[in-house]
Design an enzyme around this catalytic site. Structure first.
Site, PDB file in Angstrom:
ATOM      1  N   ASP A   1      34.557 -13.839  11.498  1.00  0.00           N
ATOM      2  CA  ASP A   1      34.562 -12.871  12.608  1.00  0.00           C
ATOM      3  C   ASP A   1      34.521 -11.457  12.015  1.00  0.00           C
ATOM      4  OD1 ASP A   1      35.839 -12.854  15.795  1.00  0.00           O
ATOM      5  OD2 ASP A   1      35.860 -11.002  14.629  1.00  0.00           O
TER       6      ASP A   1
ATOM      7  N   ASP B   1      29.508 -11.552  17.038  1.00  0.00           N
ATOM      8  CA  ASP B   1      30.143 -11.235  15.737  1.00  0.00           C
ATOM      9  C   ASP B   1      30.945 -12.388  15.149  1.00  0.00           C
ATOM     10  OD1 ASP B   1      32.649 -11.179  17.076  1.00  0.00           O
ATOM     11  OD2 ASP B   1      33.326  -9.541  15.792  1.00  0.00           O
ATOM     12  N   GLU B   2      30.634 -13.615  15.562  1.00  0.00           N
ATOM     13  CA  GLU B   2      31.526 -14.715  15.213  1.00  0.00           C
ATOM     14  C   GLU B   2      30.740 -16.018  15.074  1.00  0.00           C
ATOM     15  OE1 GLU B   2      34.970 -16.716  17.966  1.00  0.00           O
ATOM     16  OE2 GLU B   2      33.938 -14.949  18.656  1.00  0.00           O
TER      17      GLU B   2
HETATM   18  P1  TTP Z   1      35.898  -9.151  18.838  1.00  0.00           P
HETATM   19  O1  TTP Z   1      35.593  -9.954  17.603  1.00  0.00           O
HETATM   20  O2  TTP Z   1      36.821  -9.743  19.830  1.00  0.00           O
HETATM   21  O3  TTP Z   1      36.507  -7.740  18.429  1.00  0.00           O
HETATM   22  P2  TTP Z   1      36.181  -6.792  17.207  1.00  0.00           P
HETATM   23  O4  TTP Z   1      35.193  -7.388  16.278  1.00  0.00           O
HETATM   24  O5  TTP Z   1      35.808  -5.465  17.755  1.00  0.00           O
HETATM   25  O6  TTP Z   1      37.590  -6.635  16.485  1.00  0.00           O
HETATM   26  P3  TTP Z   1      38.371  -7.676  15.549  1.00  0.00           P
HETATM   27  O7  TTP Z   1      38.465  -7.012  14.215  1.00  0.00           O
HETATM   28  O8  TTP Z   1      39.709  -7.830  16.188  1.00  0.00           O
HETATM   29  O9  TTP Z   1      37.574  -8.927  15.535  1.00  0.00           O
HETATM   30  O10 TTP Z   1      34.565  -8.809  19.599  1.00  0.00           O
HETATM   31  C1  TTP Z   1      33.365  -8.501  18.918  1.00  0.00           C
HETATM   32  C2  TTP Z   1      32.582  -7.417  19.627  1.00  0.00           C
HETATM   33  O11 TTP Z   1      32.315  -7.804  20.973  1.00  0.00           O
HETATM   34  C3  TTP Z   1      33.353  -6.110  19.735  1.00  0.00           C
HETATM   35  O12 TTP Z   1      33.157  -5.292  18.594  1.00  0.00           O
HETATM   36  C4  TTP Z   1      32.817  -5.512  20.992  1.00  0.00           C
HETATM   37  C5  TTP Z   1      32.406  -6.685  21.853  1.00  0.00           C
HETATM   38  N1  TTP Z   1      33.416  -6.906  22.915  1.00  0.00           N
HETATM   39  C6  TTP Z   1      33.188  -6.361  24.173  1.00  0.00           C
HETATM   40  O13 TTP Z   1      32.148  -5.745  24.418  1.00  0.00           O
HETATM   41  N2  TTP Z   1      34.146  -6.538  25.151  1.00  0.00           N
HETATM   42  C7  TTP Z   1      35.328  -7.212  24.932  1.00  0.00           C
HETATM   43  O14 TTP Z   1      36.165  -7.334  25.834  1.00  0.00           O
HETATM   44  C8  TTP Z   1      35.542  -7.786  23.612  1.00  0.00           C
HETATM   45  C9  TTP Z   1      36.816  -8.532  23.321  1.00  0.00           C
HETATM   46  C10 TTP Z   1      34.568  -7.595  22.659  1.00  0.00           C
HETATM   47 MG    MG Z   2      35.416  -9.330  15.579  1.00  0.00          MG
END
Ligand code: TTP
Ligand code: MG
Length: 354
Positions: free
Chosen positions: A8, A103-104
């Site tokens: 992720d 992103d995962e």
């Molecule tokens: P995430 O992997 O949940 O968050 P992140 O990568 O920003 O942070 P982390 O380091 O905790 O993993 O989500 C990935 C992307 O998806 C995030 O950068 C933006 C988008 N996203 C949204 O647009 N709305 C949301 O509610 C969430 C949770 C994520």
């Molecule tokens: Mg993330």
């Protein structure tokens, strides 16, 4: 026993924006909609998270929490490009890759032989490669099933790895709050709590019949999770249709020869992936995205044979010359399609020349 990695990206959209714009680095920023348009936060940089700002929060509220907050508009095409670039890295390690969001992804590396077959070492080298190629960081979780791998990728965020070994799984699962179990939302959690189930240990020792009565068919799935059993497979996308290597440049390129040399590096990378996968290709495509975001492609298909490395290089140079360069270039890419397994190709050749 399977070996599964969950990767992720860290603060994905925000980190990309900080990569693109130096002045945003080290600052509290969010990517999302503007406050005056009732926008919400898509994600917050780690600097902004210290103020309690998080995804899905109203941007206006985020600004109240941190008045110096910088709000950046999202650039989805760029996030998508990077997501694809990262996916190619995964595919160079294993064919069994299941992207779950932008992103995962899950990667099944049970049959991978590199790094002495150690999933943790494979995860480490994947993280290193992501940072080398994208200047961004990701975190990895390693375990013997999807649920635990995903749980683990969150533990040492950002830029960290955590491995849940079978011996540690019991302890972790028994202490885990039920809301953290895959698929359990607030409604199910409430029902479970009403029968005294608060954590994994409670779930594990629950009466399955009572559990089914309370929450229905999914009872078995959660009960199994609590017991360390999660049979969900890593669902890889069907047979590959193409192999691609592309990159968005940090600074747009206006010099033709620089562009050509960058393109040839991408070609090398794509050829490496082909070789690694034991694939041959008949079609090569050059893709260019200009500074105005317009995308153009030029392709060449070898009718009788498959392409070899030398001819691919000549053709890539030739294809590049066919573009009209009126604007600078933001992204370049090479892809191979019309793929065939080397072994199958030999079979076809044998039949033809017998
Ligand atoms: P995430 O992997 O949940 O968050 P992140 O990568 O920003 O942070 P982390 O380091 O905790 O993993 O989500 C990935 C992307 O998806 C995030 O950068 C933006 C988008 N996203 C949204 O647009 N709305 C949301 O509610 C969430 C949770 C994520
Ligand atoms: Mg993330």
């Amino acid at each position: 026993m399977r070996k599964i990695i969950h990767i992720d990206m860290d603060a994905f959209f925000a980190s990309v924006e900080q990569r693109e714009n130096k002045t945003l680095r080290g600052k509290p920023i969010v990517v999302g909609g503007q406050a005056d348009k009732r926008g919400v936060v898509a994600t917050a940089s780690y600097e902004a998270r210290k103020f309690g700002i998080h995804s899905a929060m109203a941007t206006s509220r985020a600004i109240k929490l941190c008045p110096e907050l910088i709000v950046v508009k999202p650039n989805f095409p760029l996030y998508r490009d990077i997501s694809n670039q990262v996916k190619e890295i995964f595919l160079s390690h294993s064919e069994m890759v299941e992207p779950v969001s932008i992103d995962e992804a899950y990667i099944d590396v049970t049959d991978c032989l590199h790094n002495k077959g150690s999933a943790t070492l494979i995860a480490k080298s994947i993280l290193k490669e992501i940072t080398a190629k994208t200047e961004l960081t990701a975190s990895a979780g390693v375990s013997f099933n999807k649920f635990l791998a995903k749980y683990a990728s969150d533990i040492n965020k950002p830029a960290g790895i955590y491995t849940v070994l079978p011996d540690d799984a019991k302890q972790i699962l028994s202490q885990l709050d039920i809301i953290k179990f895959h698929g359990i939302g607030p409604a199910t959690a409430k029902k479970l709590k009403s029968i005294g189930i608060y954590n994994g240990a409670d779930l594990k020792s629950a009466n399955l019949i009572e559990l089914r009565e309370k929450i229905g068919k999914s009872a078995d799935f959660y009960y199994n999770l609590a017991n360390g059993n999660d049979d969900r497979l890593v669902k890889s996308e069907r047979r590959r249709k193409s192999v691609a290597s592309e990159t968005t440049f940090l600074v747009n390129i206006a010099d033709y020869y620089e562009l050509e040399s960058r393109l040839l590096l991408l070609l090398k990378e794509a050829v490496k992936i082909l070789a690694h996968k034991d694939l041959l290709a008949k079609t090569i495509t050059v893709k260019i995205k200009f500074s105005d975001f317009k995308i153009k492609t030029k392709s060449y298909t070898e009718k009788l044979n498959t392409l070899d490395y030398e001819s691919s290089e000549l053709i890539a140079r030739y294809l590049l010359r066919q573009f009209e360069f009126k604007k600078s270039v933001r992204l370049a890419g090479i892809s191979f399609s019309n793929l065939i397994k080397k072994s199958e190709y030999k079979e076809v050749q044998k039949r033809l020349f017998r």
